[in-house]
Design an enzyme around this catalytic site. Structure first.
Site, short mmCIF file in Angstrom:
data_model
loop_
_atom_site.label_atom_id
_atom_site.label_comp_id
_atom_site.label_asym_id
_atom_site.label_seq_id
_atom_site.Cartn_x
_atom_site.Cartn_y
_atom_site.Cartn_z
N CYS A 54 -4.44 1.89 -4.88
CA CYS A 54 -3.81 3.04 -4.22
C CYS A 54 -2.48 3.41 -4.86
O CYS A 54 -2.11 4.60 -4.90
CB CYS A 54 -3.62 2.74 -2.73
SG CYS A 54 -2.64 1.24 -2.40
N HIS A 74 0.88 -1.17 0.00
CA HIS A 74 0.00 0.00 0.00
C HIS A 74 0.91 1.21 0.00
O HIS A 74 2.02 1.17 0.55
CB HIS A 74 -0.89 0.02 1.25
CG HIS A 74 -1.58 1.34 1.46
ND1 HIS A 74 -2.63 1.76 0.69
CD2 HIS A 74 -1.33 2.34 2.37
CE1 HIS A 74 -3.02 2.96 1.11
NE2 HIS A 74 -2.27 3.33 2.11
#
Length: 251
Positions: A118, A48
């Site tokens: 993301c 992430h």
């Protein structure tokens, strides 16, 4: 790399004793799985990421779209590193303008684990501000995964492991994150790719067909039919042999 809380600086900073103008852009990278301890050395991993600018970290999640949070504190993920990508001439107004331009492409219902996650957002924001891309290893696994995305459950693809308000973006707990969330949120992490699965060649359920059996083009019923035909052919051959012997005896 940098540590601690987010960079709170503004338009000037010191580099090797020289004052440099511009707003610093950092990429904060997180691990989503312990497997990254092995994958990272291979130039990939389950990551992430968020873009840190002027003390805020910007990221993207399903259900929440583009959001900002406290730097280096993504829930359900383990902070790994902060990479300084450069600086741009401008400040909060330029950041707001860039994010505004990206909100339509990265809306709450546009998330896809493989094609629009993301890391894709981080790359788009960094490109808008610096005209460069994020390091390739951050999203390499998703790029490879595009080759087999049709094999992954739709629910898995549409839910982000990290999202605003201290949880996964999907809100239903169906994500793949492995690291537990912050205890203060009283949340429970969901195992990665959970499910009972089927073992190759197993016959544990009447509704499940063994993969090897179906590849061969038949199951148990067809195998039984083939056995019956072979048995009938054997009996017919035996009958012909006995009849021939009986005729020889009469002669």
């Amino acid at each position: 790399m940098s540590g601690g809380r987010g960079y709170e600086g503004g338009r000037t900073r010191m580099v090797s004793g020289v004052v440099v103008m511009g707003t610093v852009v950092l990429l904060n990278v997180y691990d989503l799985s312990p497997a990254n301890e092995y994958l990272y050395s291979m130039g990939m991993g389950l990551h992430h990421s968020g873009v840190e600018i002027l003390g805020k970290e910007y990221s993207f999640a399903s259900g929440g779209g583009v959001f900002d949070s406290t730097p280096k504190e993504a829930p359900g993920a383990k902070f790994r590193e902060s990479i300084e990508l450069g600086s741009f001439e401008g400040g909060s107004a330029e950041v707001s303008s860039a994010i505004s331009d990206l909100r339509e492409d990265f809306g709450p219902d546009r998330y896809n684990l493989i094609k629009r996650n993301c890391n894709h957002f981080a790359n788009a924001l960094v490109w808008r501000l610096l005209r460069r891309t994020i390091p390739g290893h951050v999203n390499r696994l998703a790029n490879i995964g595009q080759c087999c995305s049709c094999l992954l459950p739709k629910k898995l693809l549409e839910e982000s492991p990290v999202g605003p308000n201290g949880g996964g973006g999907g809100g239903s707990g169906g994500g793949f994150q492995v690291y537990g969330r912050d205890k203060k949120n009283d949340s429970i992490s969901t195992p990665a790719f959970s499910g009972s699965g089927v073992t190759l060649g197993s016959q544990d359920s009447g509704s499940r067909v063994p993969l090897l059996g179906s590849w061969r083009g038949g199951g148990k019923k067809k195998d039984d039919t083939l056995t019956d035909r072979r048995e009938k052919a054997r009996m017919a051959a035996l009958a012909r042999f006995e009849a021939k012997n009986a005729g020889s005896d009469r002669e």
